[in-house]
Scaffold this motif. Structure first.
Motif, PDB file in Angstrom:
ATOM      1  N   ASN A   1       0.819  -1.208   0.000  1.00 44.83           N
ATOM      2  CA  ASN A   1       0.000   0.000   0.000  1.00 44.83           C
ATOM      3  C   ASN A   1       0.853   1.257   0.000  1.00 44.83           C
ATOM      4  O   ASN A   1       1.452   1.556   1.019  1.00 44.83           O
ATOM      5  CB  ASN A   1      -0.906  -0.024   1.236  1.00 44.83           C
ATOM      6  CG  ASN A   1      -1.752   1.219   1.353  1.00 44.83           C
ATOM      7  OD1 ASN A   1      -1.848   2.018   0.430  1.00 44.83           O
ATOM      8  ND2 ASN A   1      -2.356   1.404   2.510  1.00 44.83           N
TER       9      ASN A   1
ATOM     10  N   ARG B   1       4.329  -3.845   3.956  1.00 49.63           N
ATOM     11  CA  ARG B   1       4.419  -4.247   5.363  1.00 49.63           C
ATOM     12  C   ARG B   1       4.044  -5.711   5.473  1.00 49.63           C
ATOM     13  O   ARG B   1       3.079  -6.157   4.837  1.00 49.63           O
ATOM     14  CB  ARG B   1       3.374  -3.482   6.181  1.00 49.63           C
ATOM     15  CG  ARG B   1       3.813  -2.182   6.741  1.00 49.63           C
ATOM     16  CD  ARG B   1       2.713  -1.639   7.652  1.00 49.63           C
ATOM     17  NE  ARG B   1       2.220  -0.360   7.151  1.00 49.63           N
ATOM     18  CZ  ARG B   1       2.924   0.769   7.224  1.00 49.63           C
ATOM     19  NH1 ARG B   1       4.109   0.782   7.754  1.00 49.63           N
ATOM     20  NH2 ARG B   1       2.426   1.886   6.751  1.00 49.63           N
TER      21      ARG B   1
ATOM     22  N   ASP C   1       5.211   0.857  -0.950  1.00 56.30           N
ATOM     23  CA  ASP C   1       5.402   0.572   0.477  1.00 56.30           C
ATOM     24  C   ASP C   1       4.853  -0.824   0.761  1.00 56.30           C
ATOM     25  O   ASP C   1       3.793  -1.183   0.242  1.00 56.30           O
ATOM     26  CB  ASP C   1       4.667   1.625   1.321  1.00 56.30           C
ATOM     27  CG  ASP C   1       4.966   1.502   2.813  1.00 56.30           C
ATOM     28  OD1 ASP C   1       5.988   0.871   3.163  1.00 56.30           O
ATOM     29  OD2 ASP C   1       4.176   2.029   3.622  1.00 56.30           O
TER      30      ASP C   1
HETATM   31 MG    MG Z   1       2.574   3.512   3.471  1.00 55.47          MG
END
Ligand code: MG
Ligand code: ADP
Length: 231
Positions: free
Chosen positions: A212, A227, A225
């Motif tokens: 995201n 995670r 990005d």
């Molecule tokens: Mg981000």
């Protein structure tokens, strides 16, 4: 043991259950999910060297196990156009981080290619205790954040399901091109959904995954990005 397992093992060894952006993007690369080029700099001189290798404009970001939301602490500076910009941003990020979180351990400053602005999509995965991993898709910005315009499927997903996910979100017409936005490369999104499904199926210790945003172009895409949280 494959490279992804090795990365997870290192993360656990460091006493963490979440990956740094560098680690999460390395996992993405293992699975053929396109990400921005990146290099971790340990000094200002190195940051400039990497920026020159990657090519301007670049983005600088803080890499710290104590900072999950990098822009909240002034840890992301985009659109750096030359060596001076990079040196200034390097200092500024360290200064910002010091102000917000003086005791944060800093692994370095990530230098990455600046992905041109385009249609942003979000691909995610969450592990349901009952059904196992599920794959999420949404079109970035207000559609996900405000309107919760997202869709889910239990993994593993088929190509047909991936295509359904993309067409069933309300903001789907945006992907076909709107105003100054070019039509998006749907096949690349399908591919990313399938690879994400494969990743979470093969690594059941992934509790949450979040790509995201992903910038989608007329041809190809780039994850800006990433995670990953482990159980
Ligand atoms: Mg981000
Ligand atoms: P955070 O930890 O705050 O979520 P991000 O890495 O997502 O940090 O960076 C914040 C925002 O900066 C992104 O949502 C995106 O709009 C922009 N950004 C970050 N990296 C890039 C990049 N490589 N190219 C273009 N824009 C970027």
């Amino acid at each position: 043991m494959d490279k992804t397992e090795k990365i997870f093992m290192e993360v656990r060894k460091a006493g963490r259950n979440y990956l740094l952006e560098t680690e999460a993007k390395s996992v993405c690369m293992e699975y053929g999910i396109p990400v921005t080029k990146f290099k971790l700099a340990k000094s200002e001189v190195e940051a400039v060297k990497f920026a020159e290798e990657i090519g301007y404009p670049v983005v600088l970001k803080i890499v710290s196990p104590h900072i999950l939301h990098k822009s909240d602490v002034g840890g992301v500076i985009v659109n750096l156009k030359d060596a001076k910009d990079v040196r200034d941003a390097y200092k500024k990020i360290l200064e910002n981080v010091k102000k917000h979180k003086a005791d944060a351990k800093i692994e370095g400053i990530l230098v990455q290619e600046m992905a041109p602005t385009s249609t942003e999509v979000i691909v995610g995965a969450v592990k349901d205790p009952q059904f196992g991993p599920a794959i999420m898709f949404g079109i970035g910005g207000i559609f996900v954040e405000v309107l919760k315009d997202v869709t889910f499927r239990i993994a593993p997903i088929t190509e047909e399901e991936a295509r359904e996910m993309i067409t069933e979100v309300k903001a789907y017409p945006l992907l076909k091109g709107y105003r100054n936005l070019p039509p998006a490369d749907i096949n690349t999104i399908v591919n990313i959904l399938l690879k994400t499904s494969k990743l979470v199926m093969e690594h059941q210790e992934i509790k949450e995954l979040d790509l995201n945003p992903i910038m989608v172009y007329e041809k190809g895409a780039k994850t800006v990005d990433a995670r990953i949280i482990l159980e």
